[in-house]
Structures are given as C-alpha cells and as structure tokens.
Design an enzyme around this catalytic site. Structure first.
Site, PDB file in Angstrom:
ATOM      1  N   SER A   4       0.800  -1.234   0.000  1.00 42.15           N
ATOM      2  CA  SER A   4       0.000   0.000   0.000  1.00 42.15           C
ATOM      3  C   SER A   4       0.828   1.277   0.000  1.00 42.15           C
ATOM      4  O   SER A   4       0.267   2.365   0.083  1.00 42.15           O
ATOM      5  CB  SER A   4      -0.961   0.000   1.184  1.00 42.15           C
TER       6      SER A   4
ATOM      7  N   THR B  56      -2.007   3.460   4.341  1.00 47.03           N
ATOM      8  CA  THR B  56      -1.034   4.537   4.159  1.00 47.03           C
ATOM      9  C   THR B  56      -0.086   4.639   5.351  1.00 47.03           C
ATOM     10  O   THR B  56      -0.492   4.386   6.474  1.00 47.03           O
ATOM     11  CB  THR B  56      -1.819   5.870   4.094  1.00 47.03           C
TER      12      THR B  56
ATOM     13  N   THR C  19       1.782   7.022   0.037  1.00 49.91           N
ATOM     14  CA  THR C  19       0.889   5.893  -0.231  1.00 49.91           C
ATOM     15  C   THR C  19       0.845   5.569  -1.723  1.00 49.91           C
ATOM     16  O   THR C  19       1.136   6.420  -2.564  1.00 49.91           O
ATOM     17  CB  THR C  19      -0.538   6.245   0.244  1.00 49.91           C
TER      18      THR C  19
ATOM     19  N   ARG D 291      -6.773   9.103 -10.001  1.00 51.19           N
ATOM     20  CA  ARG D 291      -7.385   9.391  -8.685  1.00 51.19           C
ATOM     21  C   ARG D 291      -6.277   9.787  -7.695  1.00 51.19           C
ATOM     22  O   ARG D 291      -5.270   9.109  -7.563  1.00 51.19           O
ATOM     23  CB  ARG D 291      -8.129   8.154  -8.179  1.00 51.19           C
TER      24      ARG D 291
ATOM     25  N   THR E  60      -4.865   7.676   7.871  1.00 48.98           N
ATOM     26  CA  THR E  60      -4.860   6.523   6.988  1.00 48.98           C
ATOM     27  C   THR E  60      -6.309   6.079   6.793  1.00 48.98           C
ATOM     28  O   THR E  60      -7.187   6.476   7.550  1.00 48.98           O
ATOM     29  CB  THR E  60      -4.009   5.397   7.620  1.00 48.98           C
ATOM     30  N   GLY E  61      -6.519   5.293   5.776  1.00 54.93           N
ATOM     31  CA  GLY E  61      -7.880   4.838   5.494  1.00 54.93           C
ATOM     32  C   GLY E  61      -8.388   5.469   4.216  1.00 54.93           C
ATOM     33  O   GLY E  61      -7.622   6.077   3.458  1.00 54.93           O
TER      34      GLY E  61
HETATM   35  N1  GLY Z   1      -5.381   7.298   2.517  1.00 55.26           N
HETATM   36  C1  GLY Z   1      -4.807   6.999   1.278  1.00 55.26           C
HETATM   37  C2  GLY Z   1      -5.706   7.087   0.134  1.00 55.26           C
HETATM   38  O1  GLY Z   1      -6.918   7.081   0.271  1.00 55.26           O
HETATM   39  O2  GLY Z   1      -5.215   7.167  -0.970  1.00 55.26           O
END
Ligand code: GLY
Length: 325
Positions: free
Chosen positions: A85, A183, A201, A211, A234-235
């Site tokens: 990730s 992340t 990330t 994106r 994170t998330g």
């Molecule tokens: N938190 C990392 C992402 O959504 O890309």
C-alpha cells in the site's frame, strides 16, 4: 531561482542542470543536543511504522531534524516490496499502473511539498521534499511530477513487483476487488522542539487512473502548524478530503483540544456525515508541540508506532463505538 526563470527552465527542458546545481546549496541541518532539549518523539501509522520509526529515531539520535526524520522513516516503508500500500510493491490502479502520492511539511519553516499520481519513481516522499526545497510550488502531479523528479536526479523504475502483478491479475477476474490499503503517516518532534509530518501511499488499490487521495493533499491527509502541532491519517482518503481532516484536527488543537480529543472529534464528524456507515477503515493520529499525542479510528484494529523516552512501542488507537461514541 525566481519563479519566472523556474517556469521558463521547466518549459524549455533546461531546468535539470540549474535545479541540480541549486540543490547543492541545501544542507541537512543538525541539532546540537543539550539537557534542556525536549525528548524527541515520533508516531507512525500501522505496525510497519515500527521499522519506519527505527530509521527516524536513528536520524534524530544523530541530531537530524524532524523533517529529516519523517522523510527517512517514510522511505523505509516506500522501499519495502512486501508493503502493498506504499511505494515500491504498492498495488496498482485499474490499468495496472502504480501511481503514488506523498507530501511532507516542515513545521519549523511552514514550507510544504507534495506530489500526486507520480509513476515510476520509488521514493515520492523525497520528491515531495524536493518540491518543498527547490521549487516555488507546493504540489506537482502526474507527468509533471515525474519530470520534476528526473530534473532532481531521481531515476525511473518499474514499481510493479511480481506479487502486485499477480494480485492485479486476480482482481481482474473478480467483480469486486479487495480495495483495502494502509497509508503510512509519520509525525516527529526533534530535539530542538521543531515538528514535521510526512504521508506517502500507493492509494486505493484498483483506483481510477489519476485518482488522488488524501495523502498528498495538504490539510486532508496531513497538516502541521509549527506553533500548534500536526496530524496525519490513513484509510479511505475521500473521507479525509471531504472533512479537511488533518487541518480540522490541528485547528481543534489550536482551540484547546488535546490531540486525543481532536482525533476523536474528527472521527465522530466523519461517522455523522456517513450515518455511522463506513465500509473501510479510517484513522487519524496527532501530536502537539508539547509532545501530547493521540489516535482514533472508525473501525477497530488501528495500530500506530510511538517513539517516546527513547523507546518504540506499538499501540492501539481508540475505536469509535468501543472506546468513545
Ligand atoms: N489514505 C490513502 C488514500 O486514500 O489514498
């Protein structure tokens, strides 16, 4: 180099040599240690944050700055091919391409650097630092981010490991892929009491090409004000972008909340906005200039590494609905 010349050089393709020459003026600062200095502290998301903090701690022990420490910590995770990730080995987007996001903020100077959707560059956090130090910009994305990195001496690499490629091939056979991701965000306060934050990330796996998540967005996935403190998370990044999550946490701390109270308030806000329904994990952690810290998550299982009093420990963030409502 002034802004006009920078842009002219970038446009003419002649920027590389000038920028490389300029970067030689930049020296990493070191901090003279004495007994009145605050004890260095760091936090990093997830259990892989432990290895990251070992590198960051080493930098701080050598008298390096918080900015150096968060970059070095983030690089450890970016270089780990087993981490799917972040950085090298990160899961690709829907076209099978690894696109990386990263940002870094120096609380001492207030300067910030960020790259989004950058391809084929292994350490986007270091490119973000170059943006901070050697460009008049804050954020550069896509092809422009790659050309900036190349102008700064980075080289192109294939970031798609055989493991990530196999995973991608499996996802293409499924209707609904496993889109989880974790992340790394890192906070540091150095021996001079200065703070910095970094976040890096590969973003949501199987994401739409182009994106960009919260991690490179100043105020969403990370924020730092040297007078107050910082936050990173994170998330699922869309939830952090919608709430300017990191900025909101820092502003709550400015207005008197502890880092723990501010993280919990933000998680509550996200829960309210989503009627208590979140399909993915969402977690934030924060630290203030006094060395107070906190962490909270929407779902259980969020862990963070903490460097405090010279020791690195793995801790669990408080969970919404279990440890607070
Ligand atoms: N938190 C990392 C992402 O959504 O890309």
């Amino acid at each position: 180099m002034d802004r006009r010349r920078f842009i002219q050089n970038a446009a003419s393709g002649a920027g590389a040599a000038a920028l490389a020459a300029r970067s030689s003026f930049s020296k990493e600062g070191t901090i003279a240690m004495n007994s009145s200095n605050p004890s260095p502290m760091m936090m990093a998301t997830w259990n892989f944050g432990v290895a990251a903090l070992e590198a960051g701690h080493e930098a701080l022990k050598q008298g390096k700055t918080a900015l150096d420490a968060v970059e070095r910590a983030a690089i450890v995770t970016e270089n780990d091919p087993e981490n799917t990730s972040v950085g090298y080995g990160g899961y690709p987007n829907a076209r099978g391409v690894v696109q990386l996001d990263a940002a870094i903020i120096d609380g001492k100077t207030g300067r910030m650097g960020s790259v989004g959707a950058i391809e084929n560059i292994k350490n986007p956090i270091s490119v973000a630092r170059k943006v901070l130090e050697h460009s008049p910009h804050v954020m550069i994305v896509g092809e422009g981010a790659k050309s900036f990195a190349l102008s700064q001496g980075f080289h192109e690499e294939n970031l798609l490991t055989p493991k990530a490629l196999d995973w991608y091939a499996e996802q293409l056979k499924k209707d609904q892929g496993d889109k989880g991701h974790d992340t790394i965000g890192v906070l540091a306060r150095d021996g001079a009491g200065d703070m910095a934050v970094a976040c890096t990330t590969s973003g949501l796996a199987m994401k739409w090409p182009g994106r960009v998540g919260d991690s490179p967005l100043i105020g969403a996935g990370l924020y730092m004000d040297g007078e107050v403190g910082g936050a990173t998370g994170t998330g699922v990044g869309e939830r952090a972008i919608e709430t300017c999550a990191a900025f909101a946490i820092v502003e709550m701390m400015r207005n008197g909340k502890t880092p723990q109270e501010a993280c919990e308030a933000l998680i509550r806000r996200v829960a309210r906005r989503n009627s208590g329904k979140l399909a993915f994990q969402f977690a934030f952690m924060a630290m203030n200039v006094d060395g107070e810290y906190g962490a909270a998550s929407y779902q259980s299982g969020f862990e963070y590494a903490l460097l405090k009093d010279g020791k690195i420990t793995l801790n669990t963030g408080k969970t919404f609905g279990k440890d607070f409502d």
